[in-house]
Design a protein around this motif. Structure first.
Motif, PDB file in Angstrom:
ATOM      1  N   UNK A 532     -17.764  -7.281 -63.132  1.00 41.53           N
ATOM      2  CA  UNK A 532     -16.430  -7.009 -62.629  1.00 41.53           C
ATOM      3  C   UNK A 532     -16.580  -5.907 -61.483  1.00 41.53           C
ATOM      4  N   UNK A 533     -17.780  -5.219 -61.772  1.00 36.97           N
ATOM      5  CA  UNK A 533     -18.225  -3.911 -60.874  1.00 36.97           C
ATOM      6  C   UNK A 533     -18.849  -4.486 -59.696  1.00 36.97           C
ATOM      7  N   UNK A 534     -18.261  -4.660 -58.254  1.00 39.56           N
ATOM      8  CA  UNK A 534     -18.831  -5.154 -57.305  1.00 39.56           C
ATOM      9  C   UNK A 534     -18.502  -4.143 -56.187  1.00 39.56           C
ATOM     10  N   UNK A 535     -19.384  -4.370 -54.976  1.00 37.82           N
ATOM     11  CA  UNK A 535     -19.482  -3.449 -53.973  1.00 37.82           C
ATOM     12  C   UNK A 535     -17.802  -3.603 -53.375  1.00 37.82           C
ATOM     13  N   UNK A 536     -17.356  -2.337 -53.203  1.00 36.84           N
ATOM     14  CA  UNK A 536     -15.826  -2.047 -52.712  1.00 36.84           C
ATOM     15  C   UNK A 536     -14.892  -1.800 -53.715  1.00 36.84           C
ATOM     16  N   UNK A 537     -15.346  -1.897 -55.022  1.00 32.93           N
ATOM     17  CA  UNK A 537     -14.486  -1.632 -56.146  1.00 32.93           C
ATOM     18  C   UNK A 537     -14.236  -0.566 -56.127  1.00 32.93           C
ATOM     19  N   UNK A 538     -12.830   0.006 -56.272  1.00 28.33           N
ATOM     20  CA  UNK A 538     -12.495   1.489 -56.631  1.00 28.33           C
ATOM     21  C   UNK A 538     -12.833   1.790 -58.305  1.00 28.33           C
ATOM     22  N   UNK A 539     -13.601   2.957 -58.458  1.00 25.83           N
ATOM     23  CA  UNK A 539     -13.700   3.127 -59.811  1.00 25.83           C
ATOM     24  C   UNK A 539     -13.607   4.853 -60.174  1.00 25.83           C
ATOM     25  N   UNK A 540     -13.107   5.052 -61.343  1.00 24.99           N
ATOM     26  CA  UNK A 540     -12.993   6.422 -61.684  1.00 24.99           C
ATOM     27  C   UNK A 540     -14.108   6.513 -62.883  1.00 24.99           C
ATOM     28  N   UNK A 541     -14.850   7.514 -62.639  1.00 22.26           N
ATOM     29  CA  UNK A 541     -16.255   7.672 -63.440  1.00 22.26           C
ATOM     30  C   UNK A 541     -16.324   9.031 -64.113  1.00 22.26           C
ATOM     31  N   UNK A 542     -16.777   9.021 -65.488  1.00 28.36           N
ATOM     32  CA  UNK A 542     -17.027  10.287 -66.099  1.00 28.36           C
ATOM     33  C   UNK A 542     -18.319  10.035 -66.556  1.00 28.36           C
ATOM     34  N   UNK A 543     -19.181  11.061 -66.019  1.00 28.25           N
ATOM     35  CA  UNK A 543     -20.653  11.241 -66.301  1.00 28.25           C
ATOM     36  C   UNK A 543     -21.319  12.323 -66.692  1.00 28.25           C
ATOM     37  N   UNK A 544     -22.400  12.461 -67.328  1.00 32.32           N
ATOM     38  CA  UNK A 544     -23.232  13.791 -67.823  1.00 32.32           C
ATOM     39  C   UNK A 544     -24.172  13.919 -66.602  1.00 32.32           C
TER      40      UNK A 544
END
Length: 640
Positions: A532-544
Motif C-alpha cells: 500500500x506504500x507507493x510513490x506519491x503516498x502521504x505518510x506520517x512517520x515515527x523513526x529512531x
C-alpha cells in the motif's frame, strides 16, 4: 470559502523589499518565535480601507512571500482551485514555495489566497537530460537554477518520474504552449483526482464544441457539456484557458478526447483595477508594448524600468514584476522590474527548528535546510536542535535552502514558552544553564520533576523540558519548571510527514529523509500492507535516529498511511504539522500561523490528551477548515 472580491487595488510595496535580489522570508509550520526584531517587516498597510490584489508565485513565507514581497497572513483564508467551480478550503500549512496564487488584500493584510494549478495529469514521457516531461501531450519545462528553480515534491530528480505517474504542476503557459513549471508534485492515484490542462485555444469548432491547445494537437478538448467560467464568458481562438475534466483523455472518433467538465477562461483572471501587480516569467515578448508576465498580457511601453532594469532585461524567461492598470484582462504597466538571472536569490528563514536529523538536514518553517557549511554569526553548532530559534540566510535551491549563515536567537520575549533539548553548560553559582543557545535561570521556587531529581543534578548532556518565559531586558529565560526527560546515550526519536518516493520493501524517502523499513516497523492503520506504500503516498512517520554527522540512519518505528477521508460536509480532511504556539486553550492556539480549534468533545488525541497541549510541542492535526480556522478531528503528539 468566500469568492474573491472584485475591483481591488494594489497595496504599496514595502521599502525593504528586495530589488536586485528576491528575498525569501520563511514562516509557516513552526513555533511562535519566527517574528523577531531581526526579521524583515511585512508589506506595510497603505491608507485605511485600501484593497489590493496580487497574482504570482510563492517564493517564501514570512508570513507569505509572493514574488519576493512579504504579506501578513494573520487573517488569510486559503483555498485551492482544484475545481474552479467549487474551491476547496486549505490551511497555511498547505502552502508551499513554487505554488501560483491569486491573493486579495485589505489594508496590506492578506484576506483570501487561492492556489491555482496549470496542469494535473499522468506523465507520458520524461527527458531528464533536457529537463522536460510531457503530460497529456503538453510539454513541461523545469529549471534547476536561476531566480525561481522548479520545486520537486514526492521526488528529487526528474529521472525518478515514470510514465503513468500522476503529477500536479504549478507554472505559467508560454506562447508555444509549453508550461514553465515552478513546482511539480507527484501524487498517489485514488480515483478522485480532477485532471487539468492549460493553454491558448486553437482549432476552435463552435459547432462540434471542440478545440485544441497551442503546441498540443494530440489532445482534443470537447466542451459540449462543460460549465464555462467566469459566467457569461465566450471561448475564442487565442484565449488562454484552463480545462478541468473528471477523466483522462480517451480515444474517440480517431482522436484523443478530453471531455471537459469546466473551462475557465484565464485572460480575465485579474479584475479591472487602476492599481494591480502581477509577477512571473516573461513570455510572448514582442516588444515592451506587447508581452506577457505570468498569465497577464502587459503593455510596458511607457513603464518606468525600476531598480536597475534595462530594456534588454525584459526578455522571455526573465522573472519580472509589473504594476499598473488592468482592464479586460490586460495590464497597462506604469513600472516593471526584472529579477536579474545573474543575481543569486538570497533566502532568509527565521523561526523554530523542527525535524532535526543533523546540521545538514533539518526543517525551518516547512523548508528543508542544509547548514553543514554555514558560518555561525551567533551561537554554535551545538545550539541547533529541534525547538531552537534561528535565523538562516543562504541560497534557494530546488530542494530547499543551502545555508551560508546562521544566527541562534532567543525565544519570543514575555510569552509562556517551553524549551526542550540537551543542556550544553551549567553554572551552579549563578543557577543557570544553557539550552538551545538560551541562558536558562532557575530559582528556589522552580519545580523539578520527576520525583528524586534535584536542580543540583543538572549537567551537560542531560535532556530537559523547561517551562517559563524569556526577558528581552535581561536576556535570560526564567524557568518555572524543569522536567528531566532523558540522559546521554538514549536513542533519539523524531516524527514527520510528507510524500513518499523511491519506495521499496526496505526503505523509502520523504523529502530529504531516507527511512529504513524493518520487520518491526508498524504499519498503520490496521490492515495496511507494504504494497500500500507507493510513490506519491502521504505518510506520517515515527523513526529512531542513529549515527552522527553525515552518517545518520533513520529507522521507522511506525508508518501511518494517510488515506483520503471526508468530513460530514463531504470535504477531504486536511493535515497540518508543526509546533504549537500562541497557546491560550485547546480551542485557541496556532500551529505556525494557522489558527486551530481542538476543543470539540469528539477530538481524538494520540499519545496524550487535551491537557498536554502547550507551546513548543510538536503536533500533527487532522481536521476541517471553517472560516479560516482548522477545526481538529484528531491531534497526534509527535516526537522530536
Amino acid at each position: 470559502m468566500q469568492k474573491l472580491k472584485r475591483n481591488l487595488q494594489w497595496a504599496a510595496c514595502a521599502a525593504t523589499c528586495a530589488i536586485s535580489t528576491a528575498v525569501l522570508v520563511a514562516c509557516g509550520g513552526g513555533g511562535g518565535g519566527g517574528d523577531t526584531a531581526t526579521q524583515a517587516p511585512a508589506t506595510p498597510a497603505p491608507g485605511a480601507n485600501t484593497a489590493s490584489v496580487v497574482d504570482g508565485t510563492i517564493t517564501g513565507f514570512g508570513s507569505v512571500v509572493i514574488d519576493g514581497q512579504r504579506f501578513d497572513d494573520s487573517l488569510v483564508k486559503v483555498a485551492f482551485a482544484n475545481n474552479p467551480d467549487a474551491q476547496t478550503a486549505g490551511t497555511l500549512g498547505d502552502l508551499h514555495t513554487g505554488m501560483r496564487v491569486h491573493g486579495e488584500l485589505k489594508d496590506g493584510l492578506l484576506q483570501n489566497l487561492v492556489v491555482n494549478f496549470a496542469l494535473v495529469g499522468t506523465v507520458g514521457a520524461v527527458d531528464a537530460a533536457g529537463g522536460t516531461l510531457t503530460v497529456f501531450g503538453q510539454t513541461i519545462k523545469t529549471t534547476a537554477t536561476g531566480q525561481l528553480p522548479t520545486v520537486f515534491d514526492g521526488f528529487n530528480a526528474l529521472g525518478q518520474l515514470t510514465a503513468g505517474d500522476l503529477v500536479k504542476v504549478s507554472g505559467t503557459v508560454a506562447s508555444d504552449g509549453s508550461i514553465t513549471a515552478t513546482r511539480i508534485e507527484r501524487k498517489a492515484k485514488d480515483s478522485t483526482e480532477l485532471f487539468r490542462v492549460s493553454g491558448a485555444v486553437q482549432d476552435l469548432d463552435t459547432t462540434a464544441k471542440t478545440f485544441t491547445l497551442t503546441g498540443n494537437s494530440s489532445v482534443t478538448v470537447n466542451y459540449a457539456n462543460a460549465k464555462l467560467q467566469p459566467t457569461g464568458v465566450v471561448i475564442e481562438k487565442g484565449k488562454l484557458v484552463s480545462v478541468v475534466a473528471t477523466s483522462a483523455p480517451a480515444a474517440s472518433g480517431g482522436k484523443n478526447v478530453l471531455t471537459a467538465s469546466v473551462v475557465e477562461v484565464k485572460a480575465r483572471k485579474l479584475p479591472d483595477s487602476s492599481d494591480s501587480t502581477v509577477g512571473g516569467p516573461v513570455t510572448d515578448f514582442q516588444s515592451l508594448a506587447n508581452l506577457r508576465i505570468g498569465d497577464v498580457v502587459v503593455d510596458a511601453s511607457t513603464a518606468t524600468l525600476k531598480d536597475g532594469t534595462t530594456p534588454a532585461d525584459v526578455a522571455n524567461g526573465a522573472q519580472a514584476l509589473a504594476h499598473g492598470t488592468v482592464k479586460d484582462g490586460a495590464m497597462k504597466a506604469d513600472w516593471v522590474k526584472v529579477f536579474k538571472n545573474d543575481t543569486a536569490i538570497k533566502a532568509l528563514l527565521v523561526g523554530q527548528v523542527t525535524d532535526f536529523v543533523s546540521l545538514g538536514n533539518f526543517t525551518l518553517r516547512g523548508t528543508v535546510v542544509d547548514a553543514s557549511a554555514a558560518r555561525f554569526t551567533k551561537g554554535a553548532t551545538t545550539d541547533v536542535a529541534a525547538g531552537a530559534w534561528v535565523q538562516v540566510t543562504g541560497q534557494l535551491t530546488p530542494a530547499g535552502v543551502k545555508a551560508t549563515e546562521i544566527a541562534v536567537q532567543p525565544p519570543p520575549a514575555d510569552k509562556p514558552q517551553r524549551l526542550a533539548g540537551a543542556i550544553t553548560a551549567v553554572n551552579a553559582d549563578t543557577k543557570t544553564f544553557t539550552l538551545l543557545g538560551t541562558t536558562v535561570k532557575w530559582t528556589d521556587t522552580t519545580k523539578i520533576s520527576p520525583d528524586g531529581k534535584t536542580l543540583a543534578s543538572l549537567a551537560a548532556g542531560l535532556g530537559v523540558a523547561v517551562e517559563g518565559s524569556y526577558s528581552e531586558a535581561t536576556g535570560v529565560f526564567t524557568a518555572t519548571s524543569v522536567t528531566v526527560v532523558s540522559t546521554p546515550g538514549v536513542v533519539k526519536t523524531i516524527g514527520f510527514s510528507g510524500v513518499a518516493f523511491n519506495v521499496t520493501d526496505t526503505s523509502l524517502q520523504v523529502g530529504s529523509f531516507t527511512v529504513q523499513i524493518t520487520p518491526n516497523t508498524q504499519l498503520q492503520p490496521a490492515g495496511t500492507q507494504l504494497a500500500d506504500l507507493v510513490n506519491g503516498s502521504r505518510l506520517s512517520i515515527k523513526a529512531t535516529v542513529s549515527g552522527t554527522g553525515t552518517a545518520v540512519t533513520l529507522t521507522a518505528i511506525a508508518i501511518e498511511l494517510q488515506k483520503p477521508e471526508k468530513d460530514d460536509a463531504g470535504n477531504e480532511y486536511v493535515y497540518l504539522g508543526g509546533l504549537v504556539n500562541d497557546f491560550v486553550s485547546a480551542g485557541n492556539f496556532k500551529v505556525g500561523s494557522q489558527k486551530v480549534d481542538a476543543s470539540g468533545s469528539s477530538v481524538k488525541f494520540i499519545d496524550g490528551d487535551a491537557t498536554k497541549l502547550a507551546n513548543g510541542l510538536k503536533v500533527e492535526i487532522k481536521g476541517s477548515v471553517k472560516d479560516g480556522v482548522l477545526v481538529a478531528r484528531q491531534v497526534h503528539f509527535m516526537p522530536g
